[in-house]
Design an enzyme around this catalytic site. Sequence first.
Site, mmCIF file in Angstrom:
data_model
loop_
_atom_site.group_PDB
_atom_site.id
_atom_site.type_symbol
_atom_site.label_atom_id
_atom_site.label_comp_id
_atom_site.label_asym_id
_atom_site.label_seq_id
_atom_site.Cartn_x
_atom_site.Cartn_y
_atom_site.Cartn_z
ATOM 1 N N ARG A 73 37.696 33.789 29.987
ATOM 2 C CA ARG A 73 36.853 32.581 29.699
ATOM 3 C C ARG A 73 37.527 31.313 30.007
ATOM 4 N NH1 ARG A 73 33.096 35.049 25.625
ATOM 5 N NH2 ARG A 73 31.602 33.998 24.885
ATOM 6 N N ARG B 249 17.362 36.856 20.072
ATOM 7 C CA ARG B 249 18.018 38.049 19.972
ATOM 8 C C ARG B 249 18.611 38.739 18.724
ATOM 9 N NH1 ARG B 249 23.523 37.010 23.567
ATOM 10 N NH2 ARG B 249 24.731 35.867 21.957
ATOM 11 N N ARG C 142 23.191 37.279 14.996
ATOM 12 C CA ARG C 142 24.720 36.629 15.024
ATOM 13 C C ARG C 142 24.499 35.211 14.261
ATOM 14 N NH1 ARG C 142 27.100 37.499 20.805
ATOM 15 N NH2 ARG C 142 27.974 35.384 20.374
ATOM 16 N N LYS D 242 25.314 39.735 29.602
ATOM 17 C CA LYS D 242 26.484 40.522 29.691
ATOM 18 C C LYS D 242 26.688 41.831 28.754
ATOM 19 C CE LYS D 242 29.013 37.184 28.956
ATOM 20 N NZ LYS D 242 28.190 36.137 28.558
ATOM 21 N N ARG E 263 28.187 26.282 22.989
ATOM 22 C CA ARG E 263 28.887 27.541 23.668
ATOM 23 C C ARG E 263 28.466 27.246 25.257
ATOM 24 N NH1 ARG E 263 26.054 31.732 20.625
ATOM 25 N NH2 ARG E 263 26.809 33.209 22.134
HETATM 26 P P1 AMP Z 1 30.453 36.224 22.862
HETATM 27 O O1 AMP Z 1 30.025 37.399 22.224
HETATM 28 O O2 AMP Z 1 31.140 36.656 23.895
HETATM 29 O O3 AMP Z 1 29.594 35.459 23.144
HETATM 30 O O4 AMP Z 1 31.714 35.793 21.916
HETATM 31 C C1 AMP Z 1 31.434 35.189 20.651
HETATM 32 C C2 AMP Z 1 32.440 34.133 20.284
HETATM 33 O O5 AMP Z 1 33.627 34.650 20.421
HETATM 34 C C3 AMP Z 1 32.657 32.907 21.397
HETATM 35 O O6 AMP Z 1 31.981 31.921 21.139
HETATM 36 C C4 AMP Z 1 34.073 32.442 20.984
HETATM 37 O O7 AMP Z 1 34.114 31.760 20.201
HETATM 38 C C5 AMP Z 1 34.799 33.952 20.863
HETATM 39 N N1 AMP Z 1 35.173 34.318 22.193
HETATM 40 C C6 AMP Z 1 34.915 35.818 22.728
HETATM 41 N N2 AMP Z 1 35.476 36.062 23.807
HETATM 42 C C7 AMP Z 1 36.638 35.047 23.904
HETATM 43 C C8 AMP Z 1 37.503 34.710 24.829
HETATM 44 N N3 AMP Z 1 37.566 35.558 25.941
HETATM 45 N N4 AMP Z 1 38.208 33.675 24.493
HETATM 46 C C9 AMP Z 1 38.075 32.690 23.610
HETATM 47 N N5 AMP Z 1 37.049 33.009 22.908
HETATM 48 C C10 AMP Z 1 36.403 34.142 22.683
#
Ligand code: AMP
Length: 214
Positions: free
Chosen positions: A88, A127, A161, A13, A172
């Site tokens: 999400r 990554r 990260r 994404k 996740r």
């Molecule tokens: P990502 O970079 O999209 O993988 O997001 C990293 C982390 O941020 C996730 O594992 C969640 O803990 C939090 N997070 C990101 N976007 C959301 C969302 N839309 N709703 C809830 N938690 C989020």
Amino acid sequence: MNIILLGPPGAGKGTQSAGLVERHGMKQLSTGDMLRAAVSAKTPVGLEAKAVMDRGELVSDEIVSKLIDDNLAAMDAGTGAIFDGYPRTAAQGEQLDGILAKHGRSLDHVIELAVDVEALVERITGRYSCGNCGALYHDTANPPAKDGVCDACGSTEFKRRPDDTEETVRNRMEVYRSETAPILPGYEARGIVTRVDGMAGIDEVAGAIDAILA
Ligand code: AMP
């Protein structure tokens, strides 16, 4: 044009959003990036979110929807939005409909990046990104042309990260399966979902996405 990129962590994404920004002048709205910025800046939201993110769990719907609302409010009406990592949950999906309506926007496409979950663990744990400009790389699939030097800005500082460990990644994935995947049928009923093979190469996936937007 307002689109959602939907798919489990590591589906591509972020990479595809960056390409869309470059090719089409759209704006990427990544709640993960916004939350990581809040964590770095030690804002109240960041302090609240950090432990939840480190466990691979979800931050509250209210927090992420407010981030999206605030960002859309600051955007030019003519600039398309790419929702990356949001919504999400079913509640976030409903909140997004309300937020879009409030800003005079509507959803054009939900693009599902379909991927093989086992391959994702390797993708994610390999990554990393440029510590200076944020360009995305991967140990085996997408290393910089010159070892240890960012293609985009020449920096030699890179970062990973903290939640890209195997244990957190598996958590996740499970959160995606139980909380996020169930929102797809609702979008399917609206006839706006297109599935793209997220296991294909970066350029091939980009081509498939461009064909949907054309
Ligand atoms: P990502 O970079 O999209 O993988 O997001 C990293 C982390 O941020 C996730 O594992 C969640 O803990 C939090 N997070 C990101 N976007 C959301 C969302 N839309 N709703 C809830 N938690 C989020």
